[in-house]
Scaffold this motif. Structure first.
Motif, PDB file in Angstrom:
ATOM      1  N   GLY A   1      -3.166  -2.483  -8.485  1.00  0.00           N
ATOM      2  CA  GLY A   1      -4.384  -3.267  -8.508  1.00  0.00           C
ATOM      3  C   GLY A   1      -5.624  -2.495  -8.124  1.00  0.00           C
ATOM      4  O   GLY A   1      -6.728  -2.830  -8.532  1.00  0.00           O
ATOM      5  N   ALA A   2      -5.447  -1.440  -7.312  1.00  0.00           N
ATOM      6  CA  ALA A   2      -6.598  -0.651  -6.866  1.00  0.00           C
ATOM      7  C   ALA A   2      -6.140   0.746  -6.490  1.00  0.00           C
ATOM      8  O   ALA A   2      -4.992   0.957  -6.083  1.00  0.00           O
ATOM      9  CB  ALA A   2      -7.287  -1.323  -5.677  1.00  0.00           C
ATOM     10  N   LEU A   3      -7.048   1.694  -6.636  1.00  0.00           N
ATOM     11  CA  LEU A   3      -6.780   3.091  -6.313  1.00  0.00           C
ATOM     12  C   LEU A   3      -8.007   3.673  -5.642  1.00  0.00           C
ATOM     13  O   LEU A   3      -9.126   3.508  -6.122  1.00  0.00           O
ATOM     14  CB  LEU A   3      -6.454   3.884  -7.581  1.00  0.00           C
ATOM     15  N   ARG A   4      -7.812   4.348  -4.519  1.00  0.00           N
ATOM     16  CA  ARG A   4      -8.899   5.012  -3.813  1.00  0.00           C
ATOM     17  C   ARG A   4      -8.530   6.478  -3.650  1.00  0.00           C
ATOM     18  O   ARG A   4      -7.455   6.800  -3.156  1.00  0.00           O
ATOM     19  CB  ARG A   4      -9.143   4.362  -2.457  1.00  0.00           C
ATOM     20  N   GLU A   5      -9.418   7.374  -4.079  1.00  0.00           N
ATOM     21  CA  GLU A   5      -9.182   8.815  -3.970  1.00  0.00           C
ATOM     22  C   GLU A   5      -9.994   9.389  -2.803  1.00  0.00           C
ATOM     23  O   GLU A   5     -10.738   8.681  -2.133  1.00  0.00           O
ATOM     24  CB  GLU A   5      -9.557   9.508  -5.285  1.00  0.00           C
ATOM     25  N   GLY A   6      -9.831  10.685  -2.560  1.00  0.00           N
ATOM     26  CA  GLY A   6     -10.608  11.354  -1.530  1.00  0.00           C
ATOM     27  C   GLY A   6      -9.863  11.576  -0.234  1.00  0.00           C
ATOM     28  O   GLY A   6     -10.473  11.957   0.776  1.00  0.00           O
ATOM     29  N   PHE A   7      -8.544  11.385  -0.221  1.00  0.00           N
ATOM     30  CA  PHE A   7      -7.743  11.607   0.978  1.00  0.00           C
ATOM     31  C   PHE A   7      -7.106  12.989   0.939  1.00  0.00           C
ATOM     32  O   PHE A   7      -7.117  13.678  -0.080  1.00  0.00           O
ATOM     33  CB  PHE A   7      -6.651  10.534   1.083  1.00  0.00           C
ATOM     34  N   GLY A   8      -6.528  13.387   2.058  1.00  0.00           N
ATOM     35  CA  GLY A   8      -5.679  14.561   2.088  1.00  0.00           C
ATOM     36  C   GLY A   8      -4.250  14.124   1.820  1.00  0.00           C
ATOM     37  O   GLY A   8      -3.726  14.276   0.723  1.00  0.00           O
TER      38      GLY A   8
ATOM     39  N   PRO B   1      -3.697  13.162   8.486  1.00  0.00           N
ATOM     40  CA  PRO B   1      -3.646  14.399   9.259  1.00  0.00           C
ATOM     41  C   PRO B   1      -4.159  15.616   8.502  1.00  0.00           C
ATOM     42  O   PRO B   1      -4.574  16.599   9.118  1.00  0.00           O
ATOM     43  CB  PRO B   1      -2.154  14.549   9.589  1.00  0.00           C
ATOM     44  N   VAL B   2      -4.144  15.583   7.186  1.00  0.00           N
ATOM     45  CA  VAL B   2      -4.612  16.734   6.404  1.00  0.00           C
ATOM     46  C   VAL B   2      -6.126  16.883   6.540  1.00  0.00           C
ATOM     47  O   VAL B   2      -6.640  17.988   6.776  1.00  0.00           O
ATOM     48  CB  VAL B   2      -4.203  16.586   4.926  1.00  0.00           C
ATOM     49  N   LEU B   3      -6.864  15.782   6.414  1.00  0.00           N
ATOM     50  CA  LEU B   3      -8.318  15.815   6.590  1.00  0.00           C
ATOM     51  C   LEU B   3      -8.733  15.562   8.031  1.00  0.00           C
ATOM     52  O   LEU B   3      -9.920  15.526   8.334  1.00  0.00           O
ATOM     53  CB  LEU B   3      -8.983  14.785   5.672  1.00  0.00           C
ATOM     54  N   GLU B   4      -7.744  15.375   8.915  1.00  0.00           N
ATOM     55  CA  GLU B   4      -7.974  15.182  10.355  1.00  0.00           C
ATOM     56  C   GLU B   4      -8.967  14.053  10.619  1.00  0.00           C
ATOM     57  O   GLU B   4     -10.012  14.234  11.231  1.00  0.00           O
ATOM     58  CB  GLU B   4      -8.442  16.488  10.998  1.00  0.00           C
TER      59      GLU B   4
ATOM     60  N   TYR C   1       0.842  -1.193   0.000  1.00  0.00           N
ATOM     61  CA  TYR C   1       0.000   0.000   0.000  1.00  0.00           C
ATOM     62  C   TYR C   1       0.877   1.243   0.000  1.00  0.00           C
ATOM     63  O   TYR C   1       1.872   1.322   0.729  1.00  0.00           O
ATOM     64  CB  TYR C   1      -0.908   0.021   1.226  1.00  0.00           C
ATOM     65  N   LEU C   2       0.492   2.210  -0.811  1.00  0.00           N
ATOM     66  CA  LEU C   2       1.203   3.487  -0.900  1.00  0.00           C
ATOM     67  C   LEU C   2       0.207   4.621  -0.728  1.00  0.00           C
ATOM     68  O   LEU C   2      -0.811   4.664  -1.419  1.00  0.00           O
ATOM     69  CB  LEU C   2       1.902   3.615  -2.259  1.00  0.00           C
ATOM     70  N   GLY C   3       0.495   5.526   0.196  1.00  0.00           N
ATOM     71  CA  GLY C   3      -0.318   6.715   0.370  1.00  0.00           C
ATOM     72  C   GLY C   3       0.430   7.929  -0.149  1.00  0.00           C
ATOM     73  O   GLY C   3       1.592   8.149   0.214  1.00  0.00           O
ATOM     74  N   ALA C   4      -0.195   8.694  -1.027  1.00  0.00           N
ATOM     75  CA  ALA C   4       0.371   9.937  -1.553  1.00  0.00           C
ATOM     76  C   ALA C   4      -0.737  10.987  -1.538  1.00  0.00           C
ATOM     77  O   ALA C   4      -1.871  10.696  -1.159  1.00  0.00           O
ATOM     78  CB  ALA C   4       0.935   9.732  -2.961  1.00  0.00           C
ATOM     79  N   THR C   5      -0.414  12.187  -1.956  1.00  0.00           N
ATOM     80  CA  THR C   5      -1.385  13.271  -1.916  1.00  0.00           C
ATOM     81  C   THR C   5      -2.716  12.863  -2.558  1.00  0.00           C
ATOM     82  O   THR C   5      -2.755  12.474  -3.727  1.00  0.00           O
ATOM     83  CB  THR C   5      -0.833  14.510  -2.647  1.00  0.00           C
ATOM     84  N   GLU C   6      -3.781  12.874  -1.749  1.00  0.00           N
ATOM     85  CA  GLU C   6      -5.164  12.637  -2.172  1.00  0.00           C
ATOM     86  C   GLU C   6      -5.482  11.188  -2.554  1.00  0.00           C
ATOM     87  O   GLU C   6      -6.620  10.870  -2.865  1.00  0.00           O
ATOM     88  CB  GLU C   6      -5.544  13.550  -3.347  1.00  0.00           C
ATOM     89  N   ARG C   7      -4.495  10.277  -2.523  1.00  0.00           N
ATOM     90  CA  ARG C   7      -4.742   8.940  -3.042  1.00  0.00           C
ATOM     91  C   ARG C   7      -4.119   7.850  -2.178  1.00  0.00           C
ATOM     92  O   ARG C   7      -3.098   8.060  -1.518  1.00  0.00           O
ATOM     93  CB  ARG C   7      -4.196   8.810  -4.467  1.00  0.00           C
ATOM     94  N   LEU C   8      -4.753   6.673  -2.244  1.00  0.00           N
ATOM     95  CA  LEU C   8      -4.220   5.464  -1.627  1.00  0.00           C
ATOM     96  C   LEU C   8      -4.167   4.386  -2.712  1.00  0.00           C
ATOM     97  O   LEU C   8      -5.161   4.121  -3.386  1.00  0.00           O
ATOM     98  CB  LEU C   8      -5.115   5.006  -0.474  1.00  0.00           C
TER      99      LEU C   8
END
Length: 262
Positions: free
Chosen positions: A199-206, A223-226, A181-188
């Motif tokens: 294999g999968a992408l989820r948006e909606g993060f800070g 922490p961006v979206l608290e 799993y990799l977390g980057a700006t706005e995405r997982l």
């Protein structure tokens, strides 16, 4: 989810297995909190089987070995604003993401003996071990920052550059059955296979700051979206909000073996 400042040390989270909590509290009680606002604490055991703690400070650019009573024993300079520790298989070595120094450093535990240093592109920010590889997420670029996923062979020392993604790297974690799993700006992102394929992408993060795979679920601290969220391991279902409010990181603790809780 802990909000006690003694545990978080203003963003420095601990990873304590069963029986090490008292040592963790002793170490954090002795830490100058303002000096350790960026970093991590992990555990090893020395030749006397003591539960010693290794604290990474992103402000002091060093690793510090602490005795079980919290007393600092010795320190090793490492990187420039180092960001993350990663315990390697066997538990006697750890890797350090050297931050702005653009390197990954390997250190032997518990005496903090420097072993090797591997240059990486950009700033080394996140680490994770999976199937004989040490994965690193690096921040590259000047006008526009990108997240570059690399991996280092723990057997040969060979570095491979895999793929770049938009945004700043925030977190990297190895999951069950070879998932990454990799977390980057706005995405997982979720990867599988060797070499890893998206294999999968989820948006909606800070900016995901910690990713904790827990069997069929994934805990994400943002922490961006608290908020802290729980997602299914495949990233297919709608996330469930676990916590709202100021959150810099997350850890798993357990007062009863085999019964972890965030």
């Amino acid at each position: 989810m802990h909000t006690d400042d003694r545990r978080t040390v203003s963003g420095c989270f601990l990873f304590a297995d069963h029986g090490l909590t008292e040592a963790a509290e002793a170490i954090l009680d002795r830490c100058p909190i303002r000096s350790y606002r960026k970093g991590e604490l992990i555990y090893s055991r020395d030749c006397f089987e003591r539960a010693v703690g290794v604290l990474l400070s992103g402000e002091a650019d060093c690793l510090t070995l602490h005795a079980p009573d919290g007393t600092p024993e010795w320190t090793l300079h490492t990187g420039v604003e180092p960001r993350q520790l990663c315990l390697l298989p066997g538990g006697r070595c750890l890797a350090v993401a050297g931050g702005l120094s653009g390197e990954i450093r390997l250190v032997r535990l518990p005496e903090l003996t420097p072993l090797r240093s591997f240059p990486v592109p950009g700033a080394a920010l996140c680490l994770a071990v999976q199937r004989g590889w040490l994965y690193a997420a690096c921040a590259v670029g000047e006008e526009e920052i990108h997240c570059l996923l690399c991996r280092l062979s723990l057997r040969t020392g060979r570095l491979e550059t895999l793929r770049a993604f938009p945004g700043l790297p925030g977190a990297l974690a190895a999951g069950p059955e070879g998932a990454l799993y990799l977390g980057a700006t706005e995405r997982l992102y979720r990867f599988t296979g060797d070499p890893p394929q998206l294999g999968a992408l989820r948006e909606g993060f800070g900016l995901p700051r910690r990713i904790l795979p827990l069997g069929g679920q994934v805990l994400v601290a943002d922490p961006v979206l608290e908020q802290a969220l729980v997602l299914d391991a495949m990233l297919q279902k709608k996330p469930m909000t676990l916590y709202r409010g100021e959150v810099q990181d997350a850890c798993i603790t357990s007062s009863v073996p085999g019964n972890p809780s965030p």
